[in-house]
Motif scaffolding. Structure first.
Motif, PDB file in Angstrom:
ATOM      1  N   GLN A  37      -2.050   1.024 -12.723  1.00  0.00           N
ATOM      2  CA  GLN A  37      -2.805   2.170 -12.193  1.00  0.00           C
ATOM      3  C   GLN A  37      -1.877   3.335 -11.866  1.00  0.00           C
ATOM      4  O   GLN A  37      -2.213   4.484 -12.113  1.00  0.00           O
ATOM      5  N   HIS A  38      -0.704   3.003 -11.318  1.00  0.00           N
ATOM      6  CA  HIS A  38       0.161   4.069 -10.829  1.00  0.00           C
ATOM      7  C   HIS A  38       1.274   4.458 -11.797  1.00  0.00           C
ATOM      8  O   HIS A  38       2.163   5.228 -11.448  1.00  0.00           O
ATOM      9  N   VAL A  49      -9.569  -9.779 -15.308  1.00  0.00           N
ATOM     10  CA  VAL A  49     -10.013  -8.819 -14.299  1.00  0.00           C
ATOM     11  C   VAL A  49      -8.943  -7.758 -14.093  1.00  0.00           C
ATOM     12  O   VAL A  49      -7.781  -7.963 -14.418  1.00  0.00           O
ATOM     13  N   ARG A  50      -9.385  -6.646 -13.549  1.00  0.00           N
ATOM     14  CA  ARG A  50      -8.440  -5.570 -13.264  1.00  0.00           C
ATOM     15  C   ARG A  50      -8.791  -4.962 -11.912  1.00  0.00           C
ATOM     16  O   ARG A  50      -9.959  -4.733 -11.616  1.00  0.00           O
ATOM     17  N   PHE A  51      -7.778  -4.738 -11.107  1.00  0.00           N
ATOM     18  CA  PHE A  51      -7.962  -4.121  -9.794  1.00  0.00           C
ATOM     19  C   PHE A  51      -7.482  -2.674  -9.816  1.00  0.00           C
ATOM     20  O   PHE A  51      -6.740  -2.271 -10.691  1.00  0.00           O
ATOM     21  N   ALA A  52      -7.881  -1.907  -8.812  1.00  0.00           N
ATOM     22  CA  ALA A  52      -7.280  -0.588  -8.595  1.00  0.00           C
ATOM     23  C   ALA A  52      -7.391  -0.246  -7.122  1.00  0.00           C
ATOM     24  O   ALA A  52      -8.362  -0.627  -6.457  1.00  0.00           O
ATOM     25  N   GLN A  53      -6.370   0.440  -6.647  1.00  0.00           N
ATOM     26  CA  GLN A  53      -6.407   0.906  -5.266  1.00  0.00           C
ATOM     27  C   GLN A  53      -7.472   1.983  -5.121  1.00  0.00           C
ATOM     28  O   GLN A  53      -7.533   2.901  -5.942  1.00  0.00           O
ATOM     29  N   ALA A  54      -8.268   1.860  -4.070  1.00  0.00           N
ATOM     30  CA  ALA A  54      -9.245   2.913  -3.773  1.00  0.00           C
ATOM     31  C   ALA A  54      -8.558   4.008  -2.955  1.00  0.00           C
ATOM     32  O   ALA A  54      -7.625   3.703  -2.219  1.00  0.00           O
ATOM     33  N   CYS A 113      -9.230  -1.993  -2.292  1.00  0.00           N
ATOM     34  CA  CYS A 113      -9.102  -2.034  -3.754  1.00  0.00           C
ATOM     35  C   CYS A 113     -10.461  -2.367  -4.350  1.00  0.00           C
ATOM     36  O   CYS A 113     -11.279  -3.030  -3.712  1.00  0.00           O
ATOM     37  N   LEU A 122      -3.444  -8.632  -9.049  1.00  0.00           N
ATOM     38  CA  LEU A 122      -3.573  -7.429  -8.233  1.00  0.00           C
ATOM     39  C   LEU A 122      -2.325  -6.559  -8.407  1.00  0.00           C
ATOM     40  O   LEU A 122      -2.408  -5.354  -8.665  1.00  0.00           O
ATOM     41  N   SER A 168      -2.227  -4.958 -11.813  1.00  0.00           N
ATOM     42  CA  SER A 168      -3.201  -3.868 -11.913  1.00  0.00           C
ATOM     43  C   SER A 168      -2.664  -2.590 -11.274  1.00  0.00           C
ATOM     44  O   SER A 168      -2.792  -1.504 -11.833  1.00  0.00           O
ATOM     45  N   LEU A 169      -2.063  -2.738 -10.101  1.00  0.00           N
ATOM     46  CA  LEU A 169      -1.602  -1.544  -9.385  1.00  0.00           C
ATOM     47  C   LEU A 169      -0.391  -0.925 -10.076  1.00  0.00           C
ATOM     48  O   LEU A 169      -0.228   0.299 -10.092  1.00  0.00           O
ATOM     49  N   ARG A 188       0.841  -1.198   0.000  1.00  0.00           N
ATOM     50  CA  ARG A 188       0.000   0.000   0.000  1.00  0.00           C
ATOM     51  C   ARG A 188       0.884   1.258   0.000  1.00  0.00           C
ATOM     52  O   ARG A 188       0.734   2.143  -0.824  1.00  0.00           O
TER      53      ARG A 188
END
Lengths: 464, 234
Positions: free
Chosen positions: A278-279, B153-158, B137, A271, A274-275, A228
């Motif tokens: 995302q970043h 599938v795709r995840f993202a941090q909330a 997430c 996971l 994906s992150l 995190r």
């Protein structure tokens, strides 16, 4: 996480003590001391070992307490179980950072894990930064500090900082990259994280973030210490510097191997992947891609848009790169008319010129055709990046290659130029000539496209 | 966030806790989703001994009938989901059969049965997880065979914003299907993104929730609807 000022005491210490320094040239205690001295580290260096009065021309001290000057960084190269007995002396000497090279900790089983936890807790309570244990050390070339058990005889300075849960980037693999005849990559820092009882990848990111000598960050991880926080920090760092991440343990088998190597925790790779996306981090899927990316990012600016101009001496490569660009997020832009007119000067009137522009019929014509076509493409307003595919064969060899590429790069310094070069001895000769110009050269079109696409991706994501 | 009924969601969770449970059943899970503005399909609960007659007066055919039990995770694998029932007769038949099956399999905690309207559209899965290491997430994926075989599938941090929600959808391998390939209608991607944003708010607000699983989330031209849902507490 540790503070920036504390990280400085590791990377920029005023003085270093090596506990377990040795005059025996087969021991780690010899390697690391020798490495520090060989690279002319400017601070004080104190070998500590009760069995010697002098090592390598330096006075050797029986214990840390016998050193009269102050000590910022202590390096331990002694058996694991002996380390705790020296820790109180570290506190007395106001030591700020500790590097533990010794192994036999978490990676060895429950007893080692207990010992590691004990040392980790002691360091935290006493505000001492701990790197390791089970680390092979680090290099900070900004300070000529080579605190590793591997020698770097071919070290090349550059804009990259790399850290990993491994010793290969402070050792064998780094040495290989720096020993290439040409296209060597230059580094500013390399660090082996070891078991991460204290210092971890977040601290490394935080430190190199504000380090002006670092332009590109590379990480090899088998797990995240705190995912995190890592991603929250990485998201900010990547606004200024690209982060290229090679993450091992993608499969169940890989994870099992990682667990025995670094005690990595299970992480769902979907996971993680994906992150990373995302970043806006750049993910490498193997070590070849890892350094392909490092080459592109450290050599050339990122393209401002997706439009690629390709010039090629080879028809097959032209077809392949057209497919590869179609599959990617890059596009083949139509060249401006004035650019096409330049190409046409060197080709028979019946030849149709598109993008990729096939100028193969001018292969043996030497410098002029290449230079004029490259200059035209680099200055074409429809193009954000140029890939030149050249064939380095003996009968197409020519003089002035270095000067030619220098001119081309200078004419459009904000636009990236990639070179795909195929050949044998002539290729080696050409590569030697352009050494140091920072043109990334790849042996195949696919590898060049992948890197350019990643750089375009980064350009889009960096400010988010 | 002001439009959410957070108080009510917390009341539902507290009631489940007070019964010593950590799994919300479908009805409870959907009620919580509704508190966060996530559209769920119309459903009516009938008790274990009740018949479907009254419920059917309020629903349009075809309907779906499912068992209501927080103890069963894979309802359809065990035969506790019957779909595409077009008249009262087939509903009664399937309901009786399901009751016999529950007896036969000795399922203790049967809280009743859910009757709901069948919804046409593309099956997605959506969810949220509050992971110990990765934190809160959200997740979106292509449903049915795609999630099991391709793990698309795709995840993202909330927390996420619209940009991230959009990026998540566009990064799915099945994005062409979402863009309306091979179909007369175009799935409402705005509504899918809205579900993701609301799941992000939910997982950040309800800190006791460990996992939200919407499977399927059915999307068509007009809406994205949670057709089945399961919430697990910490």
């Amino acid at each position: 996480m540790i503070s920036l000022s504390q990280a400085k005491t590791l990377f920029e210490p005023g003085s270093i003590a090596v506990v377990g320094a040795s005059a025996n040239p087969k021991k780690a205690g010899f390697f690391i001391l020798n490495s520090i001295l060989m690279h002319k580290y400017e601070g004080n260096v104190y070998p500590v070992n009760p069995n010697y009065s002098e090592i390598n021309g330096l006075k050797c001290f029986p214990s840390l307490g016998h050193i009269s000057g102050s000590v910022d960084l202590v390096i331990f190269v002694i058996p694991n179980t002996v380390i705790p007995s020296h820790l109180h002396e570290c506190v007395n000497k106001k030591v700020r950072s500790i590097l533990i090279i010794s192994s036999g900790f978490r990676e060895s089983g429950p007893d080692g894990a207990r010992l590691e936890d004990e040392i980790g807790a002691f360091c935290r309570e006493n505000n001492i930064l701990l790197l390791g244990p089970n680390s092979t050390g680090f290099v900070n070339s900004s300070r000529n500090l080579f605190a590793t058990i591997n020698y770097f005889k071919n070290w090349l300075d550059g804009p990259i900082a790399i850290a990993g849960q491994t010793g290969i980037f402070t050792g064998a693999f780094m040495d290989e990259i720096m020993s290439f005849e040409c296209q060597r990559l230059g580094f500013n820092k390399t660090l082996s994280l070891g078991n991460r009882a204290g210092f971890d990848e977040r601290d490394f990111l935080e430190y190199v973030w504000k380090d002006e000598d670092v332009k590109v960050v590379m990480l090899y991880l088998e797990s995240f210490k705190n995912p995190r926080e890592f991603f929250n920090l990485a998201r900010l760092v990547k606004k200024e510097k690209p982060i290229i991440l090679l993450k091992g343990g993608r499969t169940q088998q890989g994870l099992t191997a990682a667990r025995s190597h670094t005690g990595a925790l299970a992480e769902d790779d979907l996971l993680v992947d994906s992150l990373i996306k995302q970043h806006g981090l750049i993910r490498a899927y193997d070590i070849e891609e890892f350094f392909d990316l490092a080459k592109g990012f450290s050599y050339q600016p990122c393209p401002r848009g997706p439009r690629v101009g390709v010039i090629t001496m080879s028809g097959a490569n032209m077809t392949m790169i057209a497919d590869e660009i179609s599959y990617s997020s890059l596009v083949l832009a139509p060249y401006e008319e004035q650019t096409i007119n330049v190409f046409k000067k060197f080709l028979p009137p019946w030849q149709n010129i598109l993008n990729p522009a096939d100028i193969g019929l001018a292969l043996t014509e030497g410098r002029e055709v290449r230079e004029r076509c490259l200059l035209a493409a680099m200055n074409d307003n429809n193009v954000d990046a140029v890939i030149f595919i050249d064939l380095a064969v003996e009968n197409s060899d020519f003089d002035g290659i270095r000067e030619m590429y220098k001119n081309v790069l200078e004419s459009s310094p904000r636009k990236p130029l990639f070179l795909v070069l195929q050949g044998g001895e002539t290729k080696k000769k050409w590569l030697r000539e352009i050494e140091g110009l920072n043109i990334p050269v790849y042996p195949t079109t696919g590898r060049a496209v992948k890197v350019l696409e990643a750089m375009y991706y980064y350009q889009r994501k960096k400010d988010r | 966030m002001s439009t959410y009924d957070i108080q009510n969601a917390k009341r539902i969770i507290a009631a489940v806790r007070s019964q010593g449970r950590r799994n919300l059943n479908e009805a409870e899970s959907k009620d919580v989703l509704r508190c966060f503005g996530i559209h769920v399909n119309k459903f009516i609960l009938i008790g274990p001994g009740q018949g479907p007659g009254k419920a059917l007066k309020e629903l349009n055919f075809p309907v779906v009938i499912k068992i209501l039990s927080a103890d069963i995770i894979h309802k359809s694998d065990l035969g506790f989901v019957r779909t595409n029932l077009c008249n009262e007769q087939s509903v009664r038949r399937e309901l009786d059969e399901m009751k016999r099956l529950a007896e036969h399999l000795q399922i203790n905690n049967v809280q009743g049965y859910v009757l709901q309207e069948h919804i046409n559209g593309i099956e997605l899965i959506a969810g949220a997880i509050n992971d110990e290491r990765f934190g809160p997430c959200v997740m979106i994926g292509m449903g049915g065979i795609h999630v099991e075989v391709y793990r698309d599938v795709r995840f993202a941090q909330a927390p996420i914003d619209e940009y991230v929600a959009d990026e998540m959808l566009k990064s799915l391998k099945g994005r062409a299907i979402l863009e309306g390939a091979r179909s007369k209608t175009r799935p409402n991607s705005k509504k899918i993104k809205q579900v993701l944003l609301r799941l992000s708010d939910l997982i950040l607000t309800l800190t006791d929730v460990r996992e939200v699983d919407i499977n399927p989330l059915i999307v068509n031209e007009s809406d994205a609807t949670a057709v089945d849902a399961r919430i697990t507490l910490r």
